[in-house]
Design an enzyme around this catalytic site. Structure first.
Site, PDB file in Angstrom:
ATOM      1  N   ARG A 174       4.373   3.210  -4.326  1.00  0.00           N
ATOM      2  CA  ARG A 174       3.598   2.572  -5.396  1.00  0.00           C
ATOM      3  C   ARG A 174       2.131   2.376  -5.019  1.00  0.00           C
ATOM      4  NH1 ARG A 174       7.344   4.315  -6.705  1.00  0.00           N
ATOM      5  NH2 ARG A 174       9.132   3.485  -7.823  1.00  0.00           N
ATOM      6  N   SER A 194       7.912  -4.199 -13.772  1.00  0.00           N
ATOM      7  CA  SER A 194       8.156  -4.969 -12.544  1.00  0.00           C
ATOM      8  C   SER A 194       6.835  -5.509 -12.015  1.00  0.00           C
ATOM      9  CB  SER A 194       8.825  -4.086 -11.485  1.00  0.00           C
ATOM     10  OG  SER A 194      10.107  -3.677 -11.929  1.00  0.00           O
ATOM     11  N   GLU A 213       2.408  -5.597  -8.253  1.00  0.00           N
ATOM     12  CA  GLU A 213       2.260  -4.176  -8.545  1.00  0.00           C
ATOM     13  C   GLU A 213       1.101  -3.891  -9.497  1.00  0.00           C
ATOM     14  OE1 GLU A 213       4.921  -0.469 -10.299  1.00  0.00           O
ATOM     15  OE2 GLU A 213       5.882  -2.067  -9.177  1.00  0.00           O
TER      16      GLU A 213
END
Length: 354
Positions: free
Chosen positions: A169, A246, A346
């Site tokens: 990520r 998320s 994130e």
């Protein structure tokens, strides 16, 4: 007031940004410049950077960003260049292309490799920045090159994956504003096979085995069904989908940290192999720390964890960016207090921090 500016790009003033993001929070921007072509985007950014225009935000799908409510003097360059083209097994998508339309185009053409990332909101241009992934696949698996505008020099060039520093990520693009993604190229499987199936939940849904390849359309349908059950497919009527997906990444910890958790837990600790240690399930940590789905379960809470997925912080209709950050901070600190592990957000935080 509206008009044209910078190679014909449309300009609007005093624009609420909340409707331009999936979380539906944010300030009223001083102006939004919408670029419907790559040429407009290049010319606009070169001009604004030469003027040292600040604060300046480049925005496309708005699916992975939290923008502070206080940024009232913000100039936004909105990337709306959306062409998708296919040549052989190569698919190219301009930065403003809707990501799920990119996946659907690939699947319709019989090209495999992107289907596990079906239903992810946002734009194609954001995918290399985050190294977007889901259900055992990530874009770094198939990206062959990314076309970038270097905002320091104004140069435009295609950059190979080896220069992008892909990780879980993340990429070098995530940690700098010096480059803007203009276009992404993917090399896909033209034989009608999906990417190898790696994610247990998806494998079970397909009644398949690990490493097996399947029909990309079948995999896409299964992924969309799984995501919908978790509130991870956009639906304006469902506040569980008013989120950035998320909010925290799955932490990668040393083997000894995982072993300590496993020894102390009264149930199995979900974990996965990772290059630098052991990857833990952030959602499991959140729930085991006392933050269940729907937290805080009180009437009138403007921001709550999704009732379907504990990792999604959701706007219940009237949340501000400050409300989102406050809940994220509470969850992060609670997990750290219980497990000694600090979760990392994130989404990109603009004008705010945890």
């Amino acid at each position: 007031m509206a008009g044209t500016l910078f190679a014909g790009a449309r300009v609007a003033e005093r624009v609420p940004l909340a409707p331009l993001t999936t979380l539906r929070v944010g300030p009223v921007a001083q102006r939004v410049i919408t670029c419907t072509s790559t040429e407009q985007a290049i010319a606009t950014l070169r001009h604004l950077d030469a003027e040292n225009c600040r604060p300046l935000l480049v925005l496309a799908g708005g699916s992975n960003v939290v923008i502070a409510d206080t940024l009232t003097d913000l100039t936004v360059v909105r990337l709306a260049n959306s062409d998708i083209s296919i040549e052989g097994n190569l698919l190219r998508a301009q930065a403003g292309a809707v990501w799920d339309e990119v996946v659907a185009t690939a699947v319709a053409a019989g090209l495999g490799g992107l289907e596990c990332m079906s239903g992810i909101p946002g734009s194609a241009g954001a995918t290399p920045v985050q190294n977007v992934g889901a259900y055992g696949a990530e874009v770094a698996d198939s990206i062959t090159r990314v076309r970038l505008l270097d905002r320091r020099s104004g140069d435009v060039r295609w950059v190979p994956p080896g220069e992008l520093g892909f990780g879980y990520r993340t990429s070098v693009l995530k940690h700098s504003q010096d480059a803007v993604v203009l276009e992404v190229e993917f090399a896909l499987d033209a034989s009608g096979r999906s990417a190898p199936l790696r994610y247990g939940e998806l494998i079970a849904a397909l009644n398949a085995t690990a490493g097996q390849r399947a029909d990309p359309a079948t995999v896409r349908d299964a992924v969309l069904a799984l995501r919908a059950r978790k509130g991870m497919v956009l639906d304006a009527a469902d506040h569980d989908t008013w989120s950035v997906g998320s909010f925290f990444t799955n932490p990668v910890v040393p083997q000894e940290v995982y072993q300590r958790l496993a020894d102390q837990a009264d149930r199995p600790v979900p974990h996965y192999p990772a290059a630098d240690g052991v990857k833990l399930a952030a959602g499991w940590l959140v729930e085991q720390a006392g933050f269940g789905k729907g937290y805080p379960d009180t009437d009138g809470a403007p921001c709550r964890l999704s009732t379907k997925h504990a990792l999604a912080l959701t706007n219940r209709g009237a949340a501000t960016a400050a409300d989102v950050v406050a809940l994220a901070r509470t969850v992060r600190d609670g997990v750290r207090d219980v497990f000694g592990i600090t979760l990392v957000p994130e989404p990109v935080l603009v004008g705010c921090e945890l």
